[in-house]
Scaffold this motif. Structure first.
Motif, PDB file in Angstrom:
ATOM      1  N   SER A 105      -6.381   0.833 -12.133  1.00  0.00           N
ATOM      2  CA  SER A 105      -5.257  -0.098 -12.183  1.00  0.00           C
ATOM      3  C   SER A 105      -5.803  -1.519 -12.115  1.00  0.00           C
ATOM      4  O   SER A 105      -6.510  -1.872 -11.169  1.00  0.00           O
ATOM      5  CB  SER A 105      -4.307   0.153 -11.004  1.00  0.00           C
ATOM      6  N   ILE A 106      -5.495  -2.323 -13.135  1.00  0.00           N
ATOM      7  CA  ILE A 106      -5.988  -3.699 -13.192  1.00  0.00           C
ATOM      8  C   ILE A 106      -4.919  -4.629 -12.613  1.00  0.00           C
ATOM      9  O   ILE A 106      -3.806  -4.688 -13.138  1.00  0.00           O
ATOM     10  CB  ILE A 106      -6.297  -4.114 -14.639  1.00  0.00           C
ATOM     11  N   PRO A 107      -5.213  -5.353 -11.540  1.00  0.00           N
ATOM     12  CA  PRO A 107      -4.218  -6.264 -10.958  1.00  0.00           C
ATOM     13  C   PRO A 107      -3.719  -7.262 -12.001  1.00  0.00           C
ATOM     14  O   PRO A 107      -4.513  -7.900 -12.697  1.00  0.00           O
ATOM     15  CB  PRO A 107      -4.994  -6.963  -9.835  1.00  0.00           C
ATOM     16  N   ARG A 108      -2.433  -7.422 -12.108  1.00  0.00           N
ATOM     17  CA  ARG A 108      -1.819  -8.249 -13.154  1.00  0.00           C
ATOM     18  C   ARG A 108      -2.177  -9.724 -13.023  1.00  0.00           C
ATOM     19  O   ARG A 108      -2.156 -10.462 -14.003  1.00  0.00           O
ATOM     20  CB  ARG A 108      -0.301  -8.091 -13.124  1.00  0.00           C
ATOM     21  N   ASP A 109      -2.517 -10.179 -11.800  1.00  0.00           N
ATOM     22  CA  ASP A 109      -2.812 -11.597 -11.576  1.00  0.00           C
ATOM     23  C   ASP A 109      -4.304 -11.923 -11.709  1.00  0.00           C
ATOM     24  O   ASP A 109      -4.724 -13.034 -11.393  1.00  0.00           O
ATOM     25  CB  ASP A 109      -2.342 -12.008 -10.176  1.00  0.00           C
ATOM     26  N   THR A 110      -5.098 -10.941 -12.173  1.00  0.00           N
ATOM     27  CA  THR A 110      -6.536 -11.155 -12.312  1.00  0.00           C
ATOM     28  C   THR A 110      -6.833 -12.344 -13.225  1.00  0.00           C
ATOM     29  O   THR A 110      -6.347 -12.410 -14.356  1.00  0.00           O
ATOM     30  CB  THR A 110      -7.212  -9.893 -12.886  1.00  0.00           C
ATOM     31  N   LYS A 111      -7.646 -13.284 -12.736  1.00  0.00           N
ATOM     32  CA  LYS A 111      -8.009 -14.441 -13.551  1.00  0.00           C
ATOM     33  C   LYS A 111      -9.177 -14.076 -14.459  1.00  0.00           C
ATOM     34  O   LYS A 111     -10.229 -13.627 -14.004  1.00  0.00           O
ATOM     35  CB  LYS A 111      -8.400 -15.624 -12.668  1.00  0.00           C
ATOM     36  N   THR A 112      -8.977 -14.269 -15.774  1.00  0.00           N
ATOM     37  CA  THR A 112     -10.016 -13.925 -16.735  1.00  0.00           C
ATOM     38  C   THR A 112      -9.783 -14.663 -18.048  1.00  0.00           C
ATOM     39  O   THR A 112      -8.731 -15.291 -18.249  1.00  0.00           O
ATOM     40  CB  THR A 112     -10.026 -12.401 -16.992  1.00  0.00           C
ATOM     41  N   GLU A 113     -10.739 -14.560 -18.945  1.00  0.00           N
ATOM     42  CA  GLU A 113     -10.594 -15.184 -20.261  1.00  0.00           C
ATOM     43  C   GLU A 113      -9.619 -14.379 -21.115  1.00  0.00           C
ATOM     44  O   GLU A 113      -9.731 -13.153 -21.198  1.00  0.00           O
ATOM     45  CB  GLU A 113     -11.953 -15.238 -20.965  1.00  0.00           C
ATOM     46  N   ILE A 114      -8.667 -15.063 -21.731  1.00  0.00           N
ATOM     47  CA  ILE A 114      -7.744 -14.414 -22.662  1.00  0.00           C
ATOM     48  C   ILE A 114      -8.368 -14.524 -24.052  1.00  0.00           C
ATOM     49  O   ILE A 114      -8.311 -15.577 -24.697  1.00  0.00           O
ATOM     50  CB  ILE A 114      -6.345 -15.061 -22.637  1.00  0.00           C
ATOM     51  N   VAL A 115      -8.992 -13.451 -24.497  1.00  0.00           N
ATOM     52  CA  VAL A 115      -9.773 -13.461 -25.735  1.00  0.00           C
ATOM     53  C   VAL A 115      -8.861 -13.674 -26.945  1.00  0.00           C
ATOM     54  O   VAL A 115      -7.863 -12.972 -27.126  1.00  0.00           O
ATOM     55  CB  VAL A 115     -10.549 -12.135 -25.888  1.00  0.00           C
ATOM     56  N   GLY A 116      -9.219 -14.686 -27.743  1.00  0.00           N
ATOM     57  CA  GLY A 116      -8.427 -15.002 -28.924  1.00  0.00           C
ATOM     58  C   GLY A 116      -7.442 -16.120 -28.699  1.00  0.00           C
ATOM     59  O   GLY A 116      -6.841 -16.633 -29.642  1.00  0.00           O
ATOM     60  N   ASN A 117      -7.285 -16.506 -27.425  1.00  0.00           N
ATOM     61  CA  ASN A 117      -6.353 -17.587 -27.112  1.00  0.00           C
ATOM     62  C   ASN A 117      -7.083 -18.833 -26.608  1.00  0.00           C
ATOM     63  O   ASN A 117      -6.485 -19.910 -26.525  1.00  0.00           O
ATOM     64  CB  ASN A 117      -5.345 -17.114 -26.058  1.00  0.00           C
ATOM     65  N   GLY A 118      -8.354 -18.679 -26.241  1.00  0.00           N
ATOM     66  CA  GLY A 118      -9.145 -19.818 -25.780  1.00  0.00           C
ATOM     67  C   GLY A 118      -8.737 -20.348 -24.434  1.00  0.00           C
ATOM     68  O   GLY A 118      -8.917 -21.531 -24.138  1.00  0.00           O
ATOM     69  N   ILE A 273      -9.236   4.742  -9.368  1.00  0.00           N
ATOM     70  CA  ILE A 273     -10.138   3.657  -8.967  1.00  0.00           C
ATOM     71  C   ILE A 273      -9.314   2.391  -8.747  1.00  0.00           C
ATOM     72  O   ILE A 273      -8.420   2.087  -9.546  1.00  0.00           O
ATOM     73  CB  ILE A 273     -11.208   3.399 -10.055  1.00  0.00           C
ATOM     74  N   GLN A 274      -9.612   1.658  -7.685  1.00  0.00           N
ATOM     75  CA  GLN A 274      -8.888   0.418  -7.399  1.00  0.00           C
ATOM     76  C   GLN A 274      -9.857  -0.693  -7.018  1.00  0.00           C
ATOM     77  O   GLN A 274     -10.933  -0.429  -6.467  1.00  0.00           O
ATOM     78  CB  GLN A 274      -7.886   0.622  -6.263  1.00  0.00           C
ATOM     79  N   PHE A 275      -9.451  -1.926  -7.333  1.00  0.00           N
ATOM     80  CA  PHE A 275     -10.180  -3.084  -6.818  1.00  0.00           C
ATOM     81  C   PHE A 275      -9.808  -3.254  -5.347  1.00  0.00           C
ATOM     82  O   PHE A 275      -8.635  -3.347  -5.004  1.00  0.00           O
ATOM     83  CB  PHE A 275      -9.790  -4.338  -7.602  1.00  0.00           C
ATOM     84  N   LYS A 276     -10.817  -3.291  -4.481  1.00  0.00           N
ATOM     85  CA  LYS A 276     -10.556  -3.384  -3.041  1.00  0.00           C
ATOM     86  C   LYS A 276     -11.175  -4.617  -2.381  1.00  0.00           C
ATOM     87  O   LYS A 276     -10.715  -5.052  -1.333  1.00  0.00           O
ATOM     88  CB  LYS A 276     -11.090  -2.127  -2.336  1.00  0.00           C
ATOM     89  N   ASP A 277     -12.234  -5.167  -2.986  1.00  0.00           N
ATOM     90  CA  ASP A 277     -13.008  -6.196  -2.301  1.00  0.00           C
ATOM     91  C   ASP A 277     -12.748  -7.623  -2.788  1.00  0.00           C
ATOM     92  O   ASP A 277     -13.392  -8.562  -2.333  1.00  0.00           O
ATOM     93  CB  ASP A 277     -14.511  -5.894  -2.456  1.00  0.00           C
ATOM     94  N   GLY A 278     -11.829  -7.801  -3.737  1.00  0.00           N
ATOM     95  CA  GLY A 278     -11.549  -9.142  -4.241  1.00  0.00           C
ATOM     96  C   GLY A 278     -10.667  -9.924  -3.288  1.00  0.00           C
ATOM     97  O   GLY A 278     -10.303  -9.456  -2.203  1.00  0.00           O
ATOM     98  N   ASN A 279     -10.303 -11.140  -3.690  1.00  0.00           N
ATOM     99  CA  ASN A 279      -9.401 -11.943  -2.875  1.00  0.00           C
ATOM    100  C   ASN A 279      -8.511 -12.777  -3.797  1.00  0.00           C
ATOM    101  O   ASN A 279      -8.703 -12.817  -5.014  1.00  0.00           O
ATOM    102  CB  ASN A 279     -10.190 -12.845  -1.917  1.00  0.00           C
ATOM    103  N   GLY A 280      -7.546 -13.434  -3.194  1.00  0.00           N
ATOM    104  CA  GLY A 280      -6.610 -14.235  -3.976  1.00  0.00           C
ATOM    105  C   GLY A 280      -6.555 -15.671  -3.515  1.00  0.00           C
ATOM    106  O   GLY A 280      -6.996 -16.008  -2.416  1.00  0.00           O
ATOM    107  N   GLY A 281      -6.028 -16.523  -4.382  1.00  0.00           N
ATOM    108  CA  GLY A 281      -5.889 -17.929  -4.028  1.00  0.00           C
ATOM    109  C   GLY A 281      -5.088 -18.666  -5.089  1.00  0.00           C
ATOM    110  O   GLY A 281      -4.832 -18.140  -6.179  1.00  0.00           O
ATOM    111  N   LYS A 282      -4.655 -19.870  -4.739  1.00  0.00           N
ATOM    112  CA  LYS A 282      -3.839 -20.658  -5.655  1.00  0.00           C
ATOM    113  C   LYS A 282      -4.648 -21.753  -6.338  1.00  0.00           C
ATOM    114  O   LYS A 282      -5.530 -22.367  -5.741  1.00  0.00           O
ATOM    115  CB  LYS A 282      -2.659 -21.284  -4.911  1.00  0.00           C
ATOM    116  N   GLU A 283      -4.309 -21.986  -7.593  1.00  0.00           N
ATOM    117  CA  GLU A 283      -4.850 -23.107  -8.359  1.00  0.00           C
ATOM    118  C   GLU A 283      -3.668 -23.798  -9.039  1.00  0.00           C
ATOM    119  O   GLU A 283      -2.953 -23.177  -9.820  1.00  0.00           O
ATOM    120  CB  GLU A 283      -5.850 -22.610  -9.420  1.00  0.00           C
ATOM    121  N   ALA A 284      -3.472 -25.064  -8.707  1.00  0.00           N
ATOM    122  CA  ALA A 284      -2.342 -25.830  -9.257  1.00  0.00           C
ATOM    123  C   ALA A 284      -1.026 -25.093  -9.050  1.00  0.00           C
ATOM    124  O   ALA A 284      -0.154 -25.070  -9.929  1.00  0.00           O
ATOM    125  CB  ALA A 284      -2.565 -26.099 -10.741  1.00  0.00           C
ATOM    126  N   GLY A 285      -0.887 -24.478  -7.873  1.00  0.00           N
ATOM    127  CA  GLY A 285       0.351 -23.797  -7.523  1.00  0.00           C
ATOM    128  C   GLY A 285       0.494 -22.397  -8.101  1.00  0.00           C
ATOM    129  O   GLY A 285       1.506 -21.732  -7.867  1.00  0.00           O
TER     130      GLY A 285
END
Length: 310
Positions: A105-118, A273-285
């Protein structure tokens, strides 16, 4: 007519009645089977939405040869006036020879590159930016592996499937309340509307997105369980119609039948399988989930190894 002739006539008449009744039953069953076949074909034709094959594969995979393959499941909030975003992203890797499935399960708020959108933003934005193709390209880049198939589910419309099945039953592991809906701990019955609410609760669950992933898996499993019950076959036309309206996939009919025939025991050996060791935070709200790089690397290797990739 003598007694012997009369007895023979009654016996013949009785056989005609029995044979006639059996014939009517067979015709009824045959007509129903033909109706199911037509509905099934119609649903598959409506569902089938091919896309270009991944360029991360050196060779084409073959179901007949039992090659390992991957599937990206996208649960999308989509209406007639809104292209929506992916509420759920689940990756499955299937290894037929090992008779095993790994589910991430991929967390929906995961910060990553959106390929094809730049852009670099939440992974669930990929669908809104470029549909299924951009979602697949983004997940392939994020996990450094090929996505062979996809299944897109319209979550808003999927409640109609549950209602067509007369609701589903799940075992809720936590007492939860969302606005006017209360879901007590224990076994609960859910109609389509309540099942949708139940599967979307996030902030009211201390586990956040991970708790929601558990409930979404419960709903999917409950639908599969209910759909295999004999009583549900009487509503198969309605169920197939709703499935056709709310699911899109690049699986062909031949591939679906091959999976059903060869891999039907795989659902008994699913490793979540799950992501367990990551963390969260805010950027520009805006709140993001940041995967732990070591854990992400381990997950990549696990999934690629399951697909027999280097």
């Amino acid at each position: 007519m003598n007694m012997k002739e009369e007895k023979w006539y009654k016996k013949k008449k009785f056989r005609r009645i029995v044979l006639g009744t059996v014939l009517l039953l067979l015709l009824g069953i045959g007509g129903y089977a033909f109706s199911i076949f037509k509905s099934f074909n119609s649903a598959i034709e409506t569902m089938h939405q091919p896309i270009e094959k991944t360029n991360k594969r050196d060779n084409d995979i073959s179901m007949q040869k039992q090659d390992p393959f991957s599937v990206l499941m996208l649960g999308v909030d989509e209406t007639a006036n809104n292209s929506g975003r992916t509420d759920t992203m689940i990756l499955l890797t299937v290894n037929p020879k090992e008779e095993s499935v790994k589910m991430l399960s991929i967390p929906r708020d995961t910060k990553t590159e959106i390929v094809g959108n730049g852009t670099v933003e939440k992974i669930n934005h990929a669908y809104a930016r470029g549909g299924v193709e951009m979602s697949i390209a983004t997940v392939e880049h994020f996990l450094d592996m090929p996505i062979d198939y996809y299944v897109k589910i319209n979550m808003e419309g999927f409640k109609d499937v549950i209602d067509a099945l007369n609701g589903v039953t799940v075992v809720n592991d936590m007492d939860l309340t969302y606005k006017n809906d209360h879901f007590p701990k224990g076994e609960i019955e859910l109609n389509g509307k309540k099942a949708l609410v139940f599967s979307r609760i996030r902030y009211e669950d201390p586990r956040g997105d991970f708790g929601r992933q558990i409930r979404q898996k419960q709903i999917i499993q409950a639908i599969l369980d209910k759909g295999t019950n004999l009583s549900s076959l009487l509503k198969i036309d309605d169920v197939l119609g709703k499935l056709g309206e709310n699911i899109k996939t690049n699986f062909t009919l031949k591939e679906m039948l091959s999976i059903q025939k060869q891999y039907k025991s795989l659902n008994k050996n699913i490793e979540q399988i799950q992501f367990k060791d990551g963390n969260g935070g805010k950027e520009a709200g805006v709140w993001y989930y940041y995967p732990d790089e070591t854990e992400l690397s381990e997950i990549k290797q696990t999934l690629k190894g399951h697909l027999l990739l280097k």
